[in-house]
Enzyme design. Structure first.
Site, mmCIF file in Angstrom:
data_model
loop_
_atom_site.group_PDB
_atom_site.id
_atom_site.type_symbol
_atom_site.label_atom_id
_atom_site.label_comp_id
_atom_site.label_asym_id
_atom_site.label_seq_id
_atom_site.Cartn_x
_atom_site.Cartn_y
_atom_site.Cartn_z
ATOM 1 N N LEU A 110 0.791 -1.234 0.000
ATOM 2 C CA LEU A 110 0.000 0.000 0.000
ATOM 3 C C LEU A 110 0.824 1.285 0.000
ATOM 4 C CD1 LEU A 110 -2.640 -1.126 2.687
ATOM 5 C CD2 LEU A 110 -2.897 -1.165 0.206
ATOM 6 N N SER A 111 2.137 1.169 0.245
ATOM 7 C CA SER A 111 2.933 2.388 0.467
ATOM 8 C C SER A 111 3.895 2.676 -0.671
ATOM 9 C CB SER A 111 3.742 2.243 1.765
ATOM 10 O OG SER A 111 2.957 2.574 2.865
ATOM 11 N N LEU B 39 10.091 0.660 -0.411
ATOM 12 C CA LEU B 39 10.489 -0.423 -1.319
ATOM 13 C C LEU B 39 10.090 -1.799 -0.796
ATOM 14 C CD1 LEU B 39 14.056 0.862 -2.334
ATOM 15 C CD2 LEU B 39 11.841 1.400 -3.369
ATOM 16 N N SER C 213 7.526 -2.590 1.139
ATOM 17 C CA SER C 213 6.076 -2.765 0.988
ATOM 18 C C SER C 213 5.736 -3.153 -0.449
ATOM 19 C CB SER C 213 5.365 -1.467 1.404
ATOM 20 O OG SER C 213 4.116 -1.326 0.779
ATOM 21 N N HIS D 232 -4.192 4.419 3.633
ATOM 22 C CA HIS D 232 -4.372 3.443 4.724
ATOM 23 C C HIS D 232 -3.883 3.962 6.068
ATOM 24 C CE1 HIS D 232 -0.196 2.661 3.550
ATOM 25 N NE2 HIS D 232 -0.022 1.927 4.627
ATOM 26 N N ARG D 233 -3.012 4.990 6.048
ATOM 27 C CA ARG D 233 -2.493 5.530 7.304
ATOM 28 C C ARG D 233 -3.224 6.803 7.726
ATOM 29 N NH1 ARG D 233 3.309 4.268 9.157
ATOM 30 N NH2 ARG D 233 1.939 4.224 10.967
ATOM 31 N N GLU E 63 4.289 12.976 9.440
ATOM 32 C CA GLU E 63 4.464 11.547 9.730
ATOM 33 C C GLU E 63 5.117 11.326 11.092
ATOM 34 O OE1 GLU E 63 4.027 8.674 7.211
ATOM 35 O OE2 GLU E 63 2.763 10.016 6.041
ATOM 36 N N HIS F 127 11.035 8.046 5.096
ATOM 37 C CA HIS F 127 11.094 8.865 6.315
ATOM 38 C C HIS F 127 12.566 9.131 6.625
ATOM 39 C CE1 HIS F 127 7.129 6.830 7.601
ATOM 40 N NE2 HIS F 127 6.850 8.079 7.304
ATOM 41 N N CYS G 125 10.975 1.935 13.749
ATOM 42 C CA CYS G 125 9.595 2.275 13.327
ATOM 43 C C CYS G 125 8.585 1.807 14.352
ATOM 44 C CB CYS G 125 9.225 1.572 12.030
ATOM 45 S SG CYS G 125 10.197 2.042 10.627
HETATM 46 O O1 SUG Z 1 4.166 3.951 6.390
HETATM 47 N N1 SUG Z 1 4.455 0.496 5.824
HETATM 48 C C1 SUG Z 1 4.728 1.633 6.657
HETATM 49 C C2 SUG Z 1 6.080 1.513 7.314
HETATM 50 C C3 SUG Z 1 6.333 2.611 8.298
HETATM 51 C C4 SUG Z 1 7.732 2.633 8.775
HETATM 52 N N2 SUG Z 1 7.921 3.707 9.695
HETATM 53 C C5 SUG Z 1 9.044 4.418 9.870
HETATM 54 N N3 SUG Z 1 10.033 4.392 9.035
HETATM 55 N N4 SUG Z 1 9.104 5.167 10.903
HETATM 56 C C6 SUG Z 1 4.628 2.935 5.846
HETATM 57 O O2 SUG Z 1 5.042 2.919 4.681
HETATM 58 C C7 SUG Z 1 3.041 -0.924 4.428
HETATM 59 C C8 SUG Z 1 1.662 -1.511 4.509
HETATM 60 C C9 SUG Z 1 1.335 -2.431 3.370
HETATM 61 O O3 SUG Z 1 1.898 -2.262 2.281
HETATM 62 O O4 SUG Z 1 0.529 -3.356 3.594
HETATM 63 C C10 SUG Z 1 3.224 0.277 5.357
HETATM 64 O O5 SUG Z 1 2.284 0.978 5.622
#
Ligand code: SUG
Length: 446
Positions: free
Chosen positions: A22-23, A27, A29, A138-139, A175, A248, A369
């Site tokens: 979803l992100s 990479l 994800s 999604h976030r 974030e 991030h 994270c």
């Molecule tokens: O926001 N992954 C999160 C990972 C967050 C990591 N946080 C920090 N670096 N602080 C994001 O990208 C993937 C969900 C999915 O693909 O199912 C996701 O949301």
């Protein structure tokens, strides 16, 4: 005697943990989209890290998972009927929407909020601003429940201030702590807060991948928290590291106490950033910069092995800082060799502990994270919700709870299954009592 120290509040990994891809710009994800996830193993890995940190002498807290699928959101999109009907009709009409409403992404609590210790804030309270997470659909549905969780964890409004998230608009994209570093001499004393932003919303975009933190959001948070402008630094993250997959700042930089540990490519203006930190720290402490060159660790390896998404902590009884790194850092020849050299030198980092959080890592979430850092004075620690702190007994209770309720495996399409929703809500209903969250904490309970 208790002293001011940094607590870590980890996001408890929820029962719908899956690989939805979803992100954009993350990479891991994208690469792992569609893999079968192991929610039970994921949650137990997260708990094992919490237990280890508690065992090493740190204050360890926990933040509850959010209710997923988020039926309230699906209702706002026009689906109606019982919760099951809402899920079924939404899944038939728009599975991608349901996937977005089902992510267990609140586990990455470094994105839950920006936190400023009371020593830095004008009114002497500890300030939190839940992140609006507006860049990823999604976030973007997390912040309200995050605010509730923070208020449950830090209820005394004389000591704690939980702000509203910034407006859900791209100018204010925020974030949270993943783009914020605090350096100090000692946790209890005034420190320097470094806000790293990916874009100035009033200028043209300079990245291919989304830059999720704006300068405008960081400015507003610093103002809301009542920070001293002379002790606050705003630095731009390098566009090239965002496009290399550092979605991030905490993918290329981490700091603790006087030490800033970062990749040479992390900041757009490297020298300007370092001298701004030095200036802001004048009279308080001498910053120690541990810079990793691209020759020692190529940026792509730093990002895939997540070297900088480590927790940098001061363990009681240790003279130097400890880096809590993911096992992926140990598996990569560049980062492993670098880490070996790092601890054999005489710099501020003296030890590395590798932890297995592979389930989270496959979604781009390393050890750093998974935790939100909260500096607590002795009084604040006493005022915090004690049921949301981890000790041996709570670790056992939560592990038993996970084993009782979580599925072993989950394919991304399972999120359309009403049975998973029922199981997840039953699990969270029980969790509200375990963590003392109060009746009606989740909307499905109201
Ligand atoms: O926001 N992954 C999160 C990972 C967050 C990591 N946080 C920090 N670096 N602080 C994001 O990208 C993937 C969900 C999915 O693909 O199912 C996701 O949301």
């Amino acid at each position: 005697m208790l002293k001011t120290s940094e607590a870590n509040y980890d996001g408890l990994i929820g029962p719908t943990h899956n690989y939805g891809g979803l992100s954009e710009g993350n990479l891991a994800s994208a690469k792992n989209k569609g893999l079968i996830a192991m929610p039970r193993e994921a949650a137990l890995q997260g708990l094992a890290k919490m237990k280890r940190m508690h065992g090493a002498g740190l204050v360890q807290g926990v933040l509850p998972p959010q209710a997923r699928p988020d039926v309230t959101q699906l209702r706002l999109m026009g689906f109606s009927g019982s919760d099951e009907q809402v899920l079924k009709t939404a899944w038939m009409a728009n599975p991608l929407l349901v996937r977005n409403m089902s992510s267990a992404s609140s586990m990455w609590s470094a994105n839950a909020a920006t936190v400023s210790p009371s020593a830095d804030c004008e009114d002497g309270r500890l300030h939190f601003t839940p992140a609006n997470l507006s860049t990823m659909l999604h976030r973007s549905i997390e912040s309200e429940q995050t605010g509730k969780a923070l208020k449950a964890a830090f209820p005394d409004t004389n000591k704690f201030m939980v702000h509203d998230a910034l407006p859900l608009q791209s100018t204010y994209s925020d974030e949270g702590a993943a783009n914020h570093v605090r350096l100090c001499d000692d946790e209890g004393k005034q420190g320097v807060e470094l806000f790293v932003y990916g874009r100035d919303a009033f200028k043209h975009l300079s990245t291919k991948f989304p830059s999720r933190q704006t300068l405008q959001a960081s400015h507003i948070i610093a103002t809301h928290h009542g920070l001293d402008g002379t002790r606050t630094v705003f630095a731009k993250q390098a566009a090239k590291v965002i496009d290399a997959g550092a979605f991030h700042n905490d993918v290329v930089c981490v700091g603790a106490r006087q030490c800033l540990f970062y990749h040479e490519y992390a900041f757009e203006d490297r020298l300007g950033t370092l001298s701004a930190i030095e200036k802001a720290a004048k009279g308080l402490f001498e910053p120690q910069f541990v810079e990793v060159s691209n020759e020692e660790v190529p940026i792509n390896d730093a990002i895939t092995a997540y070297l900088f998404n480590s927790m940098l902590v001061q363990l009681p009884g240790k003279e130097r800082l400890t880096l809590i790194a993911p096992t992926e850092t140990e598996d990569n020849p560049y980062t492993k060799a670098y880490c070996d050299r790092l601890i054999s030198g005489n710099g501020p980092i003296g030890e590395i502990i590798y932890v297995d959080v592979r389930q989270s890592m496959r979604n781009g979430g390393g050890p750093a994270c998974l935790r939100l850092r909260v500096v607590l004075t002795p009084d604040e620690r006493v005022a915090a919700n004690q049921k949301m702190l981890i000790d041996e007994a709570m670790f056992e209770t939560l592990s038993t709870w996970v084993k009782k309720h979580y599925r072993e495996q989950l394919a991304p399409d399972a999120v359309g299954d009403p049975a998973l929703m029922r199981e997840s809500y039953a699990a969270l209903d029980e969790l509200t009592k375990i963590l003392g969250l109060g009746a009606g904490f989740y909307s499905f309970q109201r």
